[in-house]
Design an enzyme around this catalytic site. Structure first.
Site, short mmCIF file in Angstrom:
data_model
loop_
_atom_site.label_atom_id
_atom_site.label_comp_id
_atom_site.label_asym_id
_atom_site.label_seq_id
_atom_site.Cartn_x
_atom_site.Cartn_y
_atom_site.Cartn_z
N GLY B 128 7.50 -10.60 -0.44
CA GLY B 128 7.88 -11.93 -0.40
C GLY B 128 6.96 -13.17 -0.49
O GLY B 128 6.96 -14.34 -0.31
N ALA B 260 -3.93 -2.08 -0.68
CA ALA B 260 -5.05 -1.87 -0.83
C ALA B 260 -5.20 -0.31 -1.49
O ALA B 260 -6.32 0.07 -2.09
CB ALA B 260 -6.12 -2.23 -0.07
N GLY B 262 -2.27 1.77 -2.38
CA GLY B 262 -1.29 2.07 -3.20
C GLY B 262 0.07 1.23 -3.09
O GLY B 262 -0.19 0.26 -2.39
N TYR B 420 0.69 -14.48 21.20
CA TYR B 420 0.97 -15.35 19.81
C TYR B 420 0.65 -16.70 20.36
O TYR B 420 1.33 -17.37 21.05
CB TYR B 420 2.39 -15.17 19.35
CG TYR B 420 2.65 -15.67 17.95
CD1 TYR B 420 2.57 -14.67 16.80
CD2 TYR B 420 2.87 -16.86 17.85
CE1 TYR B 420 2.86 -15.08 15.70
CE2 TYR B 420 3.23 -17.30 16.46
CZ TYR B 420 3.26 -16.47 15.33
OH TYR B 420 3.63 -16.94 14.31
#
Lengths: 499, 499
Positions: B128, B260, B262, B420
């Protein structure tokens, strides 16, 4: 631990005459012609470490903690698979280490790895020595010697964080020692594999152990939040938070690494409050399939009790019952109830719970009586279990002829479960060759039926070929690359795990 | 997806005059002097792939699926972090790929990797494009070009095994597409991160995404039972059983590998029955600490609802409330109740649920108004959260001066939780440099306070240095070794993840 069998020799069990008769009739078991070797009969080669290596090791851990005597060497020869025991009973000490070294700290472990790496000495990390897959039996070709690193002195509860429900524990603690230390604070790991009385926390982590209460407490690898690892490449700290998105979860590279990547010297483990009570219940299911289906529903509805275990018809029958026995143990809320099964009350489950660490003693008695007894296990997704169950039984029957194959399901997930088999057959003229041939065929059958080669015993030497097939050439390349990075000279547990 | 911001341009939101006034007064936010660049203003270098590479790619996926037009290249430039958006708004197309390739099968992905490996062309797997850590912005030095591998054509529900509750899904499926396919069969993944409307399943796996219902459904990595991966070293199948003791769990090497190692081309994911209902509830806690304590007790008693989320005082105040708002969503049984908090009924929680994918639109509006808005997140064990919370706030305040720092807890475990943060400050003369300096200081503070550098955003480029510190030199060695094994020429997402 008995050098040629299991556990406390004082607890050794005999077999009733009617069992011996049944073994003879059903399986053709006849008493072995050979007397088992005595401890003094074990043939050992001379300890072959160079004076320089011995002196170096002594300077690291202290002279009395570098043991080259026959007693120490024999007691660290091989694990506890049936082939291991058969070899010991023959007096075959050919896999004995040259020395047993007992480090007392992370630093001492690191130093031992350094000198052994420099001198090309193979190092076998050793906890309880309870591997049943050849996990403490190294390849020795190309090495100047073999040192077994017995971790029993790393036996401390280092700290407890009751707010986070984390305990830092050392790897040499045996199951009961760890529970005693935690229980004193009202805490528990809740991890009780059959090997619990002798196996160590380090072994649980290094071999991804799964205990009898895995439905309620998870597998041992679920409990590991953080690890300290000594490797020939240096020290490694893993685990800052319960979970992270900072790259691959490298804890899962160490978990299951079976001493081939490094030596776990400390663990931060999730703990829980000791349960206030545990209750037992037992059910008789009309078939193994019906029982599995009930288990699947429970797992997928996330209503699993602490302990749940289902025996197939054969295992139930050998245990004196009929149909398929399900044992349930729960510690809170209400137990599951099953409309299509008969409730048997607590007694059969309590009886199972009482004897649940006793299996290996029974194996010793059966081996002494001329039978071969061994266990093997696998796991798959629910839809694959019927085929896997049949495939393993067929392979064993084809290879062994007259054989009793018992099975149970004891570790459940939303998407699948494990199958654990116990095999009893006549030892025959060459029990080792007979079993190894059957085992090779069975491993192949497990692979073809889509099962994993081990759900909780590990890879060791015995499953290495099947493991290579399971992870494929790309996976093998990754395993070798990790090994090379952490252990450039390849001294750690050579021949174990890494294909 | 808007090339210089978030989502559907039709859903762009404005800011009320009183909000603008507040921003000016509280933070000194002044409208930006610069007009943002238009799509046609973006400066692109010429597409630099050799005719041989272009022809080869076209022969693999079809000519129309190798796009070198400005539209495709701009829409695949960078991810969606605030620095990414600031660069796009400046018309900076310097990170654009030379071509966008759209493979339609595992085989095509493998072939693209082969040719790119042979020709030293960097390959950026792209779902995305919602990375907020530089996850789709490669280092290009030393490569003959950069190809973005857009996986949108891998958008099938391949199969469903309702007995095992497993679905095989392809990585290019966006969150809503996957749910639609599964919902039609009464199933759900239950994975709803804020990026859900645009992010893909492959990205969820590769970056260890965690969704808003993680308390009930687990993280995305908990759902992954099996993976098919195309790597320059060959194809790799992982996952035969829910869990295994056959060595390290190599699924956890692929999960979090951020393209990184596959390209994930298929996934077997655990699914669940669609819930019959979901109910909402909200509570006001007197303090962030009191709310966290209530969460800790729930998590450790294993009584978590599907959704649970606690805002600190600042986030609650900015949302129009007081104290600390806790949002609870549950789908079965009884909701948790809290003696030391005030029940606010369903409305505040329903309001949160309604707006829960809208945050990035608000960010666009704030950036347009001259503010810098960014999020960052971490996790630690419960006992470490107070210190971590303070450390992050202090670092941001020290670096940015006038700043609003909001925080919430939205992912809970028995032993810890995530934090967060949302940060709002004036853009200043050089918003990029201002934010990057603050971010570097904050990363350092997270590390010193013992937090992980990311609980669910990942490493990308932006966290690479902090990640190297977190896993240490031994961990860095292991990561490089795995990378070398799977991607010998280093073509996969260079500069991302691997230190």
């Amino acid at each position: 631990m008995l050098w040629s069998g299991w556990g406390d020799p004082g607890k050794a069990t005999g077999l009733a005459p009617e069992v011996l008769e049944l073994l003879a009739e059903a399986l053709g078991v006849t008493p072995s012609a050979e007397e088992p070797a005595g401890f003094g009969d074990v043939r050992l080669s001379a300890s072959g470490l160079s004076p320089f290596v011995l002196d170096s090791l002594r300077s690291i851990v202290g002279a009395e903690r570098v043991r080259t005597d026959a007693d120490a060497r024999i007691r660290h020869t091989r694990g506890k698979s049936t082939p291991d025991l058969l070899k010991m009973r023959r007096g075959d000490g050919s896999d004995a280490p040259d020395a047993v070294v007992l480090p007392g700290s992370h630093h001492e472990v690191s130093e031992v790895l350094r000198i052994c790496s420099d001198e090309m000495v193979a190092v076998v990390p050793f906890g309880g020595g309870t591997s049943v897959v050849g996990g403490v039996t190294p390849d020795i070709d190309g090495y100047t010697g073999v040192v077994t690193l017995d971790l029993r002195r790393l036996d401390k509860l280092v700290s407890v964080d009751e707010e986070s429900m984390l305990a830092e524990l050392q790897p040499g603690l045996r199951g009961p020692q760890a529970e005693e230390l935690l229980n004193a604070r009202g805490l528990t790991l809740g991890h009780f594999p059959q090997s619990w009385e002798y196996a160590t926390l380090g072994g649980f982590a290094a071999a991804r152990s799964s205990g009898q209460a895995s439905a309620g407490y998870g597998r041992f690898d679920d409990m590991v939040e953080g690890l300290t690892v000594a490797t020939p490449a240096g020290d490694w700290e893993l685990g800052r938070a319960p979970r992270s998105a900072a790259g691959p979860d490298l804890r899962h590279v160490v978990l299951g690494s079976e001493g081939a990547f490094g030596v776990i010297t400390s663990m931060r483990l999730r703990v829980r409050r000791l349960p206030v009570w545990r209750k037992w219940d037992a059910w008789r299911f009309p078939s193994f399939g019906a029982g599995r289906e009930a288990m699947r529903v429970l797992a997928q509805e996330r209503r699993l009790p602490a302990v749940i275990r289902l025996s197939d018809e054969t295992e139930t029958m050998i245990g004196g019952g009929s149909g398929c026995l399900m044992v349930v143990g729960w510690e809170r809320g209400e137990p599951p109830r099953f409309a299509d099964a008969e409730n048997l009350g607590a007694e059969p489950a309590e009886r199972w719970a009482e004897g649940r660490f006793g299996g290996p003693y029974l194996r010793d008695a059966l081996i002494a009586a001329g039978a071969t007894v061994e266990t093997l296990e696998t796991a798959a997704h629910w839809s694959g279990l019927p085929r896997l169950y049949e495939a393993v039984r067929l392979a064993l029957e084809a290879a062994l002829g007259r054989v009793i194959v018992m099975c149970h399901v004891s570790h459940l997930y939303e998407t699948g479960a494990s199958l654990y088999f116990t095999v009893v057959t006549a030892a025959g003229d060459d029990p080792l060759a007979r079993w190894e041939a059957a085992k090779a065929k069975t491993n192949e059958a497990i692979g073809l039926a889509g099962g994993t080669i081990s759900h909780h015993h590990g890879v060791g030497r015995d499953h290495r070929a099947a493991y290579a097939t399971e992870i494929g050439p790309v996976g093998v390349g990754v395993m070798r690359a990790i090994k090379k990075s952490l252990d450039p000279m390849g001294i750690l547990n050579p021949g174990v795990l890494v294909p």
